[in-house]
Design a protein around this motif. Sequence first.
Motif, PDB file in Angstrom:
ATOM      1  N   GLU A 296       0.830  -1.212   0.000  1.00 54.59           N
ATOM      2  CA  GLU A 296       0.000   0.000   0.000  1.00 54.59           C
ATOM      3  C   GLU A 296       0.860   1.255   0.000  1.00 54.59           C
ATOM      4  N   ASN A 297       1.949   1.260   0.778  1.00 56.50           N
ATOM      5  CA  ASN A 297       2.852   2.412   0.797  1.00 56.50           C
ATOM      6  C   ASN A 297       3.493   2.634  -0.563  1.00 56.50           C
ATOM      7  N   ALA A 298       3.915   1.552  -1.204  1.00 60.06           N
ATOM      8  CA  ALA A 298       4.512   1.667  -2.537  1.00 60.06           C
ATOM      9  C   ALA A 298       3.484   2.197  -3.533  1.00 60.06           C
ATOM     10  N   ALA A 299       2.249   1.717  -3.437  1.00 58.01           N
ATOM     11  CA  ALA A 299       1.186   2.204  -4.322  1.00 58.01           C
ATOM     12  C   ALA A 299       0.945   3.691  -4.080  1.00 58.01           C
ATOM     13  N   GLY A 300       0.966   4.099  -2.838  1.00 58.40           N
ATOM     14  CA  GLY A 300       0.771   5.502  -2.499  1.00 58.40           C
ATOM     15  C   GLY A 300       1.864   6.408  -3.046  1.00 58.40           C
ATOM     16  N   ARG A 301       3.045   5.850  -3.242  1.00 62.41           N
ATOM     17  CA  ARG A 301       4.173   6.593  -3.808  1.00 62.41           C
ATOM     18  C   ARG A 301       4.224   6.460  -5.331  1.00 62.41           C
ATOM     19  N   ASN A 302       3.249   5.752  -5.903  1.00 66.09           N
ATOM     20  CA  ASN A 302       3.222   5.463  -7.346  1.00 66.09           C
ATOM     21  C   ASN A 302       4.455   4.680  -7.789  1.00 66.09           C
TER      22      ASN A 302
ATOM     23  N   LYS B  83       6.326  -0.806  -9.639  1.00 68.84           N
ATOM     24  CA  LYS B  83       7.146  -2.026  -9.650  1.00 68.84           C
ATOM     25  C   LYS B  83       7.282  -2.588  -8.239  1.00 68.84           C
ATOM     26  N   ALA B  84       7.523  -1.716  -7.271  1.00 72.59           N
ATOM     27  CA  ALA B  84       7.620  -2.169  -5.877  1.00 72.59           C
ATOM     28  C   ALA B  84       6.270  -2.692  -5.393  1.00 72.59           C
ATOM     29  N   THR B  85       5.189  -2.063  -5.827  1.00 73.37           N
ATOM     30  CA  THR B  85       3.855  -2.531  -5.446  1.00 73.37           C
ATOM     31  C   THR B  85       3.632  -3.954  -5.932  1.00 73.37           C
ATOM     32  N   VAL B  86       3.965  -4.212  -7.187  1.00 75.32           N
ATOM     33  CA  VAL B  86       3.820  -5.569  -7.739  1.00 75.32           C
ATOM     34  C   VAL B  86       4.656  -6.539  -6.922  1.00 75.32           C
ATOM     35  N   TRP B  87       5.889  -6.175  -6.615  1.00 77.01           N
ATOM     36  CA  TRP B  87       6.793  -7.065  -5.884  1.00 77.01           C
ATOM     37  C   TRP B  87       6.253  -7.382  -4.493  1.00 77.01           C
TER      38      TRP B  87
END
Length: 100
Positions: free
Chosen positions: A5-11, A14-18
């Motif tokens: 969720e934090n990675a998604a919030g930062r756009n 790639k990290a979100t997928v991981w």
Amino acid sequence: MRLAENAAGRNDHKATVWHAQRIIDLEPTDEAAVRIQMEAHLALGDRAAALRSYHRYAEVLERDLAVAPGEAIGAMYQQIRAGTPDLHTPSPRPGSRPGR
């Protein structure tokens, strides 16, 4: 889930997928993780990967639990298939159960 969720919030898609994949590796029936991963794939322009995420999830639900995916993720899948994803659809609450 917090890291995804934090990675998604930062756009940082790639990290979100991981991070979402790490969750899915541990709990393949985690609908929230699959949805956030699908959204990240779409944000990266990879519609096919988003659809594959859904199909893997649906297969696991059917094989292991004999249930179908829930309405929210099913609607998301249909929108992606139609080429009209609505990324502003709210994700279900963490801990929500598939097929309900």
